[in-house]
Design a protein around this motif. Structure first.
Motif, PDB file in Angstrom:
ATOM      1  N   GLU A 146       0.847  -1.185   0.000  1.00 27.91           N
ATOM      2  CA  GLU A 146       0.000   0.000   0.000  1.00 27.91           C
ATOM      3  C   GLU A 146       0.890   1.245   0.000  1.00 27.91           C
ATOM      4  N   THR A 147       0.514   2.215  -0.800  1.00 28.28           N
ATOM      5  CA  THR A 147       1.227   3.482  -0.847  1.00 28.28           C
ATOM      6  C   THR A 147       0.370   4.527  -0.140  1.00 28.28           C
ATOM      7  N   SER A 148       0.895   5.129   0.928  1.00 31.23           N
ATOM      8  CA  SER A 148       0.128   6.090   1.731  1.00 31.23           C
ATOM      9  C   SER A 148       0.827   7.438   1.756  1.00 31.23           C
ATOM     10  N   TYR A 149       0.021   8.495   1.858  1.00 31.39           N
ATOM     11  CA  TYR A 149       0.550   9.856   1.930  1.00 31.39           C
ATOM     12  C   TYR A 149      -0.515  10.777   2.511  1.00 31.39           C
ATOM     13  N   THR A 150      -0.093  11.983   2.898  1.00 32.58           N
ATOM     14  CA  THR A 150      -0.986  12.965   3.506  1.00 32.58           C
ATOM     15  C   THR A 150      -0.872  14.292   2.763  1.00 32.58           C
ATOM     16  N   THR A 151      -2.016  14.974   2.610  1.00 29.35           N
ATOM     17  CA  THR A 151      -2.049  16.336   2.081  1.00 29.35           C
ATOM     18  C   THR A 151      -2.887  17.174   3.038  1.00 29.35           C
ATOM     19  N   LEU A 186      -7.124   0.993  -6.430  1.00 27.82           N
ATOM     20  CA  LEU A 186      -8.061   1.087  -5.318  1.00 27.82           C
ATOM     21  C   LEU A 186      -7.510   2.162  -4.389  1.00 27.82           C
ATOM     22  N   LYS A 187      -8.313   3.199  -4.145  1.00 31.71           N
ATOM     23  CA  LYS A 187      -7.826   4.337  -3.373  1.00 31.71           C
ATOM     24  C   LYS A 187      -8.808   4.684  -2.274  1.00 31.71           C
ATOM     25  N   SER A 236      -4.419   9.521   2.507  1.00 28.91           N
ATOM     26  CA  SER A 236      -4.765   8.704   1.342  1.00 28.91           C
ATOM     27  C   SER A 236      -3.910   7.450   1.281  1.00 28.91           C
ATOM     28  N   SER A 237      -4.495   6.395   0.710  1.00 26.92           N
ATOM     29  CA  SER A 237      -3.742   5.169   0.477  1.00 26.92           C
ATOM     30  C   SER A 237      -4.200   4.547  -0.839  1.00 26.92           C
ATOM     31  N   CYS A 238      -3.241   4.009  -1.574  1.00 25.77           N
ATOM     32  CA  CYS A 238      -3.513   3.392  -2.883  1.00 25.77           C
ATOM     33  C   CYS A 238      -2.998   1.959  -2.890  1.00 25.77           C
ATOM     34  N   PHE A 261       3.381   1.756  -7.967  1.00 20.75           N
ATOM     35  CA  PHE A 261       2.770   2.773  -7.111  1.00 20.75           C
ATOM     36  C   PHE A 261       3.735   3.459  -6.148  1.00 20.75           C
ATOM     37  N   PRO A 262       4.603   2.721  -5.448  1.00 16.19           N
ATOM     38  CA  PRO A 262       5.505   3.412  -4.513  1.00 16.19           C
ATOM     39  C   PRO A 262       6.401   4.452  -5.202  1.00 16.19           C
ATOM     40  N   TYR A 263       6.724   4.227  -6.462  1.00 14.71           N
ATOM     41  CA  TYR A 263       7.581   5.155  -7.193  1.00 14.71           C
ATOM     42  C   TYR A 263       6.809   6.393  -7.663  1.00 14.71           C
ATOM     43  N   PHE A 264       5.484   6.329  -7.625  1.00 12.44           N
ATOM     44  CA  PHE A 264       4.642   7.450  -8.036  1.00 12.44           C
ATOM     45  C   PHE A 264       3.974   8.151  -6.854  1.00 12.44           C
TER      46      PHE A 264
END
Length: 178
Positions: A27-32, A113-114, A133-135, A146-149
């Motif tokens: 899973e790729t996670s990030y915050t905005t 899936l996001k 967010s997580s993808c 995904f982790p690279y993007f």
């Protein structure tokens, strides 16, 4: 010959690292986050009104209600996005909806899936929206990418929040807001 072996060894190492990414990172996670100079009630209402979404996410071509429930949780929508001239169809489901506090959305968009968890807080008339967010991907090769993007996903989501801020702060309040 030795140079070819070295080049093939380097290429093999890159391929192994790339393919291992999909096994190790599920899973790729990030915050905005954004601060909007308006009260939480106005920000939340504008954010939650599906008629406004095209005004802050310009790639949306259409937004159609599949089913809308009382209280919004469990509602489903069909969205068509213009992705560099190619239409992408996705579904959006409202997982959680707490007025003036939280909206959690789940998107299913062709191998992506996001989940977006929007948290609303107000202090001194300034509303802060934080999006966690997580993808994930249903496809192994996409999961490797995904982790690279992550930075690209985060930058795009931040631009949408910036657009929302501009839209809310620049529009004239409607009579309904009084």
């Amino acid at each position: 010959m030795k140079t070819i072996k070295i080049i093939l060894g380097i290429i093999t190492a890159f391929v192994v690292v790339f393919l291992a990414t999909g096994l190790l990172i599920k899973e790729t996670s990030y915050t905005t986050q954004i601060d909007i100079n308006k009260p939480i009630e106005e920000v939340f209402e504008t954010f939650s009104n599906s008629e406004n979404i095209k005004k802050w996410i310009p790639e949306i071509k259409s937004f159609e209600v599949i089913n809308e429930t009382i209280g919004k949780t469990g509602s489903n929508y069909k969205i068509i996005i213009d992705n560099q001239g190619q239409d992408i169809e996705m579904t959006q489901r409202v997982i959680a909806y707490v007025k003036n506090e939280k909206v959690t959305l789940f998107f299913d968009a062709e191998n992506m899936l996001k989940r977006d968890d929007y948290i609303f807080k107000e202090k001194n008339g300034i509303t802060t929206i934080t999006s966690n967010s997580s993808c994930q991907s249903e496809s192994y090769l996409m999961a490797c990418m995904f982790p690279y993007f992550k930075g690209t996903f985060q930058k795009q989501d931040q631009s949408y929040l910036n657009n929302l801020k501009t839209y809310i702060e620049e529009r004239k309040p409607s009579i309904d807001n009084f």
